[in-house]
Design an enzyme around this catalytic site. Structure first.
Site, PDB file in Angstrom:
ATOM      1  N   ARG A  94     -20.159  -3.124   0.037  1.00  0.00           N
ATOM      2  CA  ARG A  94     -19.346  -4.308   0.305  1.00  0.00           C
ATOM      3  C   ARG A  94     -19.181  -5.092  -0.974  1.00  0.00           C
ATOM      4  O   ARG A  94     -20.140  -5.249  -1.737  1.00  0.00           O
ATOM      5  CB  ARG A  94     -20.044  -5.231   1.317  1.00  0.00           C
ATOM      6  CG  ARG A  94     -20.107  -4.699   2.705  1.00  0.00           C
ATOM      7  CD  ARG A  94     -18.783  -4.688   3.399  1.00  0.00           C
ATOM      8  NE  ARG A  94     -18.222  -6.022   3.616  1.00  0.00           N
ATOM      9  CZ  ARG A  94     -16.988  -6.238   4.044  1.00  0.00           C
ATOM     10  NH1 ARG A  94     -16.180  -5.232   4.278  1.00  0.00           N
ATOM     11  NH2 ARG A  94     -16.555  -7.468   4.243  1.00  0.00           N
ATOM     12  N   ILE A  95     -17.980  -5.592  -1.193  1.00  0.00           N
ATOM     13  CA  ILE A  95     -17.781  -6.485  -2.336  1.00  0.00           C
ATOM     14  C   ILE A  95     -18.302  -7.855  -1.926  1.00  0.00           C
ATOM     15  O   ILE A  95     -17.997  -8.351  -0.837  1.00  0.00           O
ATOM     16  CB  ILE A  95     -16.296  -6.520  -2.729  1.00  0.00           C
ATOM     17  CG1 ILE A  95     -15.917  -5.156  -3.298  1.00  0.00           C
ATOM     18  CG2 ILE A  95     -16.031  -7.631  -3.734  1.00  0.00           C
ATOM     19  CD1 ILE A  95     -14.467  -4.991  -3.642  1.00  0.00           C
ATOM     20  N   ASN A 110     -27.859  -3.611  -9.331  1.00  0.00           N
ATOM     21  CA  ASN A 110     -27.087  -2.556  -8.676  1.00  0.00           C
ATOM     22  C   ASN A 110     -27.218  -1.259  -9.479  1.00  0.00           C
ATOM     23  O   ASN A 110     -27.430  -1.295 -10.692  1.00  0.00           O
ATOM     24  CB  ASN A 110     -25.611  -2.975  -8.616  1.00  0.00           C
ATOM     25  CG  ASN A 110     -24.753  -1.958  -7.891  1.00  0.00           C
ATOM     26  OD1 ASN A 110     -25.129  -1.419  -6.850  1.00  0.00           O
ATOM     27  ND2 ASN A 110     -23.576  -1.674  -8.435  1.00  0.00           N
ATOM     28  N   HIS A 112     -25.012   2.202 -10.301  1.00  0.00           N
ATOM     29  CA  HIS A 112     -23.631   2.690 -10.213  1.00  0.00           C
ATOM     30  C   HIS A 112     -23.554   4.075 -10.865  1.00  0.00           C
ATOM     31  O   HIS A 112     -24.063   4.274 -11.966  1.00  0.00           O
ATOM     32  CB  HIS A 112     -22.699   1.709 -10.931  1.00  0.00           C
ATOM     33  CG  HIS A 112     -21.262   2.096 -10.819  1.00  0.00           C
ATOM     34  ND1 HIS A 112     -20.548   1.896  -9.663  1.00  0.00           N
ATOM     35  CD2 HIS A 112     -20.416   2.679 -11.697  1.00  0.00           C
ATOM     36  CE1 HIS A 112     -19.312   2.349  -9.841  1.00  0.00           C
ATOM     37  NE2 HIS A 112     -19.210   2.833 -11.064  1.00  0.00           N
ATOM     38  N   SER A 139     -25.572   3.925 -14.350  1.00  0.00           N
ATOM     39  CA  SER A 139     -25.864   2.628 -14.967  1.00  0.00           C
ATOM     40  C   SER A 139     -26.585   1.760 -13.948  1.00  0.00           C
ATOM     41  O   SER A 139     -26.232   1.759 -12.767  1.00  0.00           O
ATOM     42  CB  SER A 139     -24.569   1.908 -15.371  1.00  0.00           C
ATOM     43  OG  SER A 139     -23.787   2.708 -16.215  1.00  0.00           O
ATOM     44  N   GLU A 146     -18.061 -10.009 -11.599  1.00  0.00           N
ATOM     45  CA  GLU A 146     -17.107  -8.951 -11.938  1.00  0.00           C
ATOM     46  C   GLU A 146     -17.609  -7.636 -11.332  1.00  0.00           C
ATOM     47  O   GLU A 146     -18.759  -7.244 -11.595  1.00  0.00           O
ATOM     48  CB  GLU A 146     -17.079  -8.837 -13.462  1.00  0.00           C
ATOM     49  CG  GLU A 146     -15.836  -8.232 -14.022  1.00  0.00           C
ATOM     50  CD  GLU A 146     -15.985  -8.118 -15.534  1.00  0.00           C
ATOM     51  OE1 GLU A 146     -15.387  -7.233 -16.102  1.00  0.00           O
ATOM     52  OE2 GLU A 146     -16.766  -8.912 -16.115  1.00  0.00           O
ATOM     53  N   ASP A 148     -18.998  -4.247 -10.686  1.00  0.00           N
ATOM     54  CA  ASP A 148     -19.638  -3.261 -11.566  1.00  0.00           C
ATOM     55  C   ASP A 148     -19.572  -3.684 -13.037  1.00  0.00           C
ATOM     56  O   ASP A 148     -19.502  -2.838 -13.934  1.00  0.00           O
ATOM     57  CB  ASP A 148     -19.001  -1.866 -11.383  1.00  0.00           C
ATOM     58  CG  ASP A 148     -19.163  -1.345  -9.957  1.00  0.00           C
ATOM     59  OD1 ASP A 148     -20.208  -1.623  -9.350  1.00  0.00           O
ATOM     60  OD2 ASP A 148     -18.241  -0.678  -9.458  1.00  0.00           O
ATOM     61  N   GLU A 177     -30.685   9.172 -10.778  1.00  0.00           N
ATOM     62  CA  GLU A 177     -30.758   7.840 -10.156  1.00  0.00           C
ATOM     63  C   GLU A 177     -32.138   7.625  -9.546  1.00  0.00           C
ATOM     64  O   GLU A 177     -32.720   6.546  -9.644  1.00  0.00           O
ATOM     65  CB  GLU A 177     -29.694   7.685  -9.068  1.00  0.00           C
ATOM     66  CG  GLU A 177     -28.275   7.649  -9.592  1.00  0.00           C
ATOM     67  CD  GLU A 177     -27.249   7.351  -8.491  1.00  0.00           C
ATOM     68  OE1 GLU A 177     -27.560   6.594  -7.562  1.00  0.00           O
ATOM     69  OE2 GLU A 177     -26.132   7.887  -8.578  1.00  0.00           O
TER      70      GLU A 177
HETATM   71  C1  GRF Z   1     -25.409   6.286  -5.320  1.00  0.00           C
HETATM   72  O1  GRF Z   1     -24.684   7.247  -6.033  1.00  0.00           O
HETATM   73  C2  GRF Z   1     -25.332   4.962  -6.008  1.00  0.00           C
HETATM   74  O2  GRF Z   1     -25.248   5.055  -7.397  1.00  0.00           O
HETATM   75  C3  GRF Z   1     -24.061   4.377  -5.470  1.00  0.00           C
HETATM   76  O3  GRF Z   1     -24.022   4.777  -4.125  1.00  0.00           O
HETATM   77  C4  GRF Z   1     -24.784   5.972  -3.962  1.00  0.00           C
HETATM   78  C5  GRF Z   1     -25.805   5.684  -2.903  1.00  0.00           C
HETATM   79  O4  GRF Z   1     -26.492   6.834  -2.522  1.00  0.00           O
HETATM   80  N1  GRF Z   1     -24.015   2.942  -5.658  1.00  0.00           N
HETATM   81  P1  GRF Z   1     -27.736   6.702  -1.545  1.00  0.00           P
HETATM   82  O5  GRF Z   1     -27.266   5.954  -0.289  1.00  0.00           O
HETATM   83  O6  GRF Z   1     -28.822   5.957  -2.246  1.00  0.00           O
HETATM   84  O7  GRF Z   1     -28.110   8.110  -1.219  1.00  0.00           O
END
Ligand code: GRF
Length: 204
Positions: A94-95, A110, A112, A139, A146, A148, A177
């Site tokens: 959600r924004i 966050n 991304h 990232s 703004e 991302d 991640e």
């Molecule tokens: C990830 O790729 C994250 O970078 C992006 O949304 C995805 C979420 O994946 N913001 P998950 O729900 O954590 O599996």
């Protein structure tokens, strides 16, 4: 050991990043306490992951609100109930309004799936492939008004392979991640990160 970092995690989907945070907390490699997981999607699988780990879950369905402001107000109230040190967006789709973002200034991060400032928004893997990028990645950044666009905390890049598809690339980024996000949250737990004049200061 320092007091655990109290965090609230916001999700909309599968929650694999949430799972990596849960696992690192359980393994005592992340000194945090997940106070609650909040989702705007009622059947997000991440909610089940939270329940399995005995974490409070809250659903705030944006369709139940007449405006973004009302939704965001409700979200603020629910988050504040837990008084977290840090709000972690993990696939929250959600924004958020400027009011919401400013309310939690310097307290919300966050993750991304791109090397920002490249590919803000959606379909990042597809866009990286279409551009013929040799490198792609993730990232982690403070959330600003703004989209991302907030101050960067950590980036991790991986090579794009000749035979990569959107799916294979997404999968490899996701693996990165899962190690990067808990690591950054641990930096907060160790009080190693500050945001001063919009600059990220990381103590060694
Ligand atoms: C990830 O790729 C994250 O970078 C992006 O949304 C995805 C979420 O994946 N913001 P998950 O729900 O954590 O599996």
């Amino acid at each position: 050991m320092d007091k655990p970092l109290d965090i609230v995690v916001l999700i909309s989907g599968g929650g694999s990043n949430l799972q990596s945070i849960i696992d690192q907390v359980a393994a005592k490699k992340l000194n945090a306490r997940i106070c609650a997981v909040i989702s705007n999607i009622a059947d997000a699988y991440g909610l089940q992951r939270a329940k399995d780990a005995h974490i409070d879950t809250i659903i705030i369905n944006h369709h139940d609100y007449n405006s973004r402001a009302e939704f965001d107000d409700q979200l603020i109230q629910k988050i504040e109930y837990y008084n977290p040190d840090l709000i972690v967006l993990a696939g929250f789709m959600r924004i958020l309004s400027d009011e919401f973002v400013n309310h939690f200034h310097a307290k919300m991060i966050n993750i991304h799936p791109s090397l920002l400032p490249k590919y803000r928004g959606l379909h990042t893997h597809k866009r990286a492939l279409e551009s013929g990028d040799k490198e792609h990645g993730l990232s982690i950044h403070y959330v600003s008004t703004e989209l991302d666009g907030g101050p960067l905390i950590l980036q991790k890049s991986i090579a794009v392979l000749a035979d990569d598809t959107e799916e294979t690339l997404a999968k490899r980024v996701l693996v990165e991640e899962h190690s990067a996000y808990p690591k950054v949250i641990q930096w907060f737990a160790e009080k190693r990160i500050q945001l001063i004049d919009n600059q990220v200061i990381l103590d060694n």
